[in-house]
Design an enzyme around this catalytic site. Structure first.
Site, PDB file in Angstrom:
ATOM      1  N   TYR A 147       0.835  -1.207   0.000  1.00 11.27           N
ATOM      2  CA  TYR A 147       0.000   0.000   0.000  1.00 11.27           C
ATOM      3  C   TYR A 147       0.873   1.263   0.000  1.00 11.27           C
ATOM      4  O   TYR A 147       0.714   2.140  -0.848  1.00 11.27           O
ATOM      5  CB  TYR A 147      -0.896  -0.027   1.233  1.00 11.27           C
ATOM      6  CG  TYR A 147      -1.909   1.093   1.317  1.00 11.27           C
ATOM      7  CD1 TYR A 147      -2.965   1.181   0.411  1.00 11.27           C
ATOM      8  CD2 TYR A 147      -1.828   2.045   2.327  1.00 11.27           C
ATOM      9  CE1 TYR A 147      -3.903   2.197   0.514  1.00 11.27           C
ATOM     10  CE2 TYR A 147      -2.773   3.061   2.435  1.00 11.27           C
ATOM     11  CZ  TYR A 147      -3.808   3.136   1.525  1.00 11.27           C
ATOM     12  OH  TYR A 147      -4.735   4.140   1.628  1.00 11.27           O
ATOM     13  N   ASP A 148       1.816   1.286   0.941  1.00 10.98           N
ATOM     14  CA  ASP A 148       2.611   2.505   1.119  1.00 10.98           C
ATOM     15  C   ASP A 148       3.394   2.851  -0.149  1.00 10.98           C
ATOM     16  O   ASP A 148       3.416   4.006  -0.587  1.00 10.98           O
ATOM     17  CB  ASP A 148       3.598   2.337   2.278  1.00 10.98           C
ATOM     18  CG  ASP A 148       2.908   2.083   3.607  1.00 10.98           C
ATOM     19  OD1 ASP A 148       1.682   1.901   3.606  1.00 10.98           O
ATOM     20  OD2 ASP A 148       3.592   2.062   4.644  1.00 10.98           O
ATOM     21  N   ASN A 176      -6.564   8.979   8.911  1.00 10.12           N
ATOM     22  CA  ASN A 176      -7.658   8.067   9.315  1.00 10.12           C
ATOM     23  C   ASN A 176      -9.017   8.772   9.292  1.00 10.12           C
ATOM     24  O   ASN A 176      -9.168   9.820   9.924  1.00 10.12           O
ATOM     25  CB  ASN A 176      -7.400   7.519  10.722  1.00 10.12           C
ATOM     26  CG  ASN A 176      -6.174   6.632  10.759  1.00 10.12           C
ATOM     27  OD1 ASN A 176      -5.062   7.099  10.544  1.00 10.12           O
ATOM     28  ND2 ASN A 176      -6.374   5.349  11.010  1.00 10.12           N
ATOM     29  N   GLN A 211      -0.513   3.487  21.156  1.00  8.74           N
ATOM     30  CA  GLN A 211      -0.258   4.080  19.837  1.00  8.74           C
ATOM     31  C   GLN A 211      -1.394   5.067  19.528  1.00  8.74           C
ATOM     32  O   GLN A 211      -2.503   4.917  20.050  1.00  8.74           O
ATOM     33  CB  GLN A 211      -0.140   3.000  18.745  1.00  8.74           C
ATOM     34  CG  GLN A 211      -1.409   2.292  18.334  1.00  8.74           C
ATOM     35  CD  GLN A 211      -1.717   1.069  19.182  1.00  8.74           C
ATOM     36  OE1 GLN A 211      -1.493   1.053  20.374  1.00  8.74           O
ATOM     37  NE2 GLN A 211      -2.274   0.037  18.553  1.00  8.74           N
TER      38      GLN A 211
HETATM   39  N1  UDP Z   1      -6.314  -1.495  16.116  1.00 10.86           N
HETATM   40  C1  UDP Z   1      -6.712  -1.997  17.345  1.00 10.86           C
HETATM   41  N2  UDP Z   1      -7.812  -2.834  17.387  1.00 10.86           N
HETATM   42  C2  UDP Z   1      -8.505  -3.184  16.294  1.00 10.86           C
HETATM   43  C3  UDP Z   1      -8.098  -2.673  15.031  1.00 10.86           C
HETATM   44  C4  UDP Z   1      -7.003  -1.830  14.983  1.00 10.86           C
HETATM   45  O1  UDP Z   1      -6.114  -1.701  18.393  1.00 10.86           O
HETATM   46  O2  UDP Z   1      -9.470  -3.945  16.419  1.00 10.86           O
HETATM   47  C5  UDP Z   1      -5.181  -0.560  16.073  1.00 10.86           C
HETATM   48  C6  UDP Z   1      -4.128  -0.854  15.007  1.00 10.86           C
HETATM   49  O3  UDP Z   1      -3.152  -1.754  15.499  1.00 10.86           O
HETATM   50  C7  UDP Z   1      -3.578   0.533  14.759  1.00 10.86           C
HETATM   51  C8  UDP Z   1      -4.769   1.459  14.970  1.00 10.86           C
HETATM   52  O4  UDP Z   1      -5.700   0.702  15.745  1.00 10.86           O
HETATM   53  O5  UDP Z   1      -2.572   0.849  15.705  1.00 10.86           O
HETATM   54  C9  UDP Z   1      -5.435   1.911  13.682  1.00 10.86           C
HETATM   55  O6  UDP Z   1      -5.604   0.776  12.868  1.00 10.86           O
HETATM   56  P1  UDP Z   1      -6.440   0.784  11.525  1.00 10.86           P
HETATM   57  O7  UDP Z   1      -6.408  -0.600  10.991  1.00 10.86           O
HETATM   58  O8  UDP Z   1      -7.769   1.394  11.772  1.00 10.86           O
HETATM   59  O9  UDP Z   1      -5.690   1.754  10.528  1.00 10.86           O
HETATM   60  P2  UDP Z   1      -4.169   2.221  10.310  1.00 10.86           P
HETATM   61  O10 UDP Z   1      -4.151   3.608  10.827  1.00 10.86           O
HETATM   62  O11 UDP Z   1      -3.227   1.332  11.069  1.00 10.86           O
HETATM   63  O12 UDP Z   1      -3.979   2.109   8.848  1.00 10.86           O
END
Ligand code: UDP
Length: 318
Positions: A147-148, A176, A211
């Site tokens: 993707y990146d 996001n 995070q």
């Molecule tokens: N995440 C989480 N629980 C979930 C899904 C995602 O803690 O059920 C975390 C994921 O590890 C990341 C953040 O939430 O740190 C955002 O993840 P997402 O997949 O929404 O999008 P990203 O910003 O990573 O592309």
């Protein structure tokens, strides 16, 4: 800009479909294209009788010509980590061949071109908040690289069509975003937490939940993007909400909204998961007179009805 005919690729996706709605509301004719790799026809069902909307099911990796257009919004790509990791090669192809094919349309018709880029261009950023001048910290061969690097290649190609062919291009780096029509099962944090909370399940947090992400409500994002498309800016512009949340705090917002106090299930942090993310939107403010208006708790409240509908569909007998 006077109303015209606009091509939207990825039209059946979360952002693409909202974009079609706004462009139609502004009086444009819209040609929506999607191959349904991750798009959903339900997102466009309300446009079935809209005379100014035409839909073409196609894969933009094959060259095509949809006729004269005044603008192109290139939103075709798997976008959630589980989707782009499942469709890795397709993601790289749509972000390279697909981008070239749509740029050729803009070049042929002298149309403006806006490409949906991403905060993932910054990778796991060493600069915080992220400014557009930061080049990023991306693993070129890690699980997110499909993707990146596709998005980074697209940025280079879009810039080249501006630099060498004088196409009027725009690059938005999207952070996001959430809201109605976000795929309920795309594994992203907002959809997971909302669906889990509505089902009365434990909310999953990956890692320790410290995070961060900065969540933008979809109407704010589309407003910023449409403004950028009308500007003279060709360099990348961050569009996102600069209010930063830890994932744990985000889960608490969801629990508060749904009135659930259920447990939290901690799971391993995926590889190369960025530790923090927050847009610096100084440029968007100055260039576009734009900033987001909707708070996370307001946006979640505006989205809950949609996620409830998704839950009802899940429960309905087939
Ligand atoms: N995440 C989480 N629980 C979930 C899904 C995602 O803690 O059920 C975390 C994921 O590890 C990341 C953040 O939430 O740190 C955002 O993840 P997402 O997949 O929404 O999008 P990203 O910003 O990573 O592309």
């Amino acid at each position: 800009m006077a109303a015209g005919t606009i091509l939207v690729t990825g039209a059946a996706g979360f952002l693409g479909s909202h974009l079609c709605d706004v462009l139609l509301a502004e009086g444009n004719h819209v040609i929506g294209v999607d191959n349904f790799a991750t798009g959903n026809a339900d997102n466009l069902a309300h446009l079935k009788n809209e005379a100014r909307f035409r839909f073409e099911e196609r894969d933009i990796c094959q060259p095509f010509d949809c006729g004269r257009v005044d603008g192109v919004f290139n939103f075709a790509s798997p976008a959630s980590p589980i989707d782009y990791m499942r469709l890795g090669v397709e993601t790289l192809l749509v972000g390279s061949t697909g981008t070239v094919n749509t740029l050729e349309i803009a070049k042929k018709y002298g149309a403006a071109y806006l490409h949906a880029s991403t905060s993932e261009c910054y990778g796991d950023p060493m600069v915080h908040p992220q400014v557009e001048s930061y080049w990023g910290n991306v693993n070129p061969v890690g699980p997110r690289s499909v993707y990146d690097e596709a998005k980074r290649f697209s940025e280079a190609m879009v810039t080249a069509y501006n630099r060498y062919y004088n196409v009027n291009t725009h690059l938005v780096r999207i952070f996001n975003t959430y809201g109605p029509r976000l795929q309920a099962n795309d594994g992203r944090v907002i959809s997971n937490l909302m669906m889990q909370g509505l089902r009365g399940e434990a909310l999953t947090i990956y890692g320790d939940g410290m995070q961060t992400r900065s969540f933008c409500y979809v109407s704010d994002l589309i407003d910023g993007i449409v403004r950028l498309s009308k500007s003279d800016e060709h360099a990348p512009v961050n569009v996102g909400n600069p209010t930063e949340f830890t994932i744990l705090d985000c889960a608490k917002e969801v629990q508060r909204l749904l009135g659930v106090s259920g447990e939290i299930a901690f799971k391993p942090l995926p590889q190369d998961d960025p530790m923090r993310r927050r847009p610096d939107i100084t440029r968007a403010k100055a260039l576009l007179g734009w900033e987001p208006k909707v708070l996370l708790r307001e946006g979640l409240a505006l989205s809950v009805g949609y996620f409830k509908q998704c839950l009802d569909k899940e429960a309905a007998p087939v």
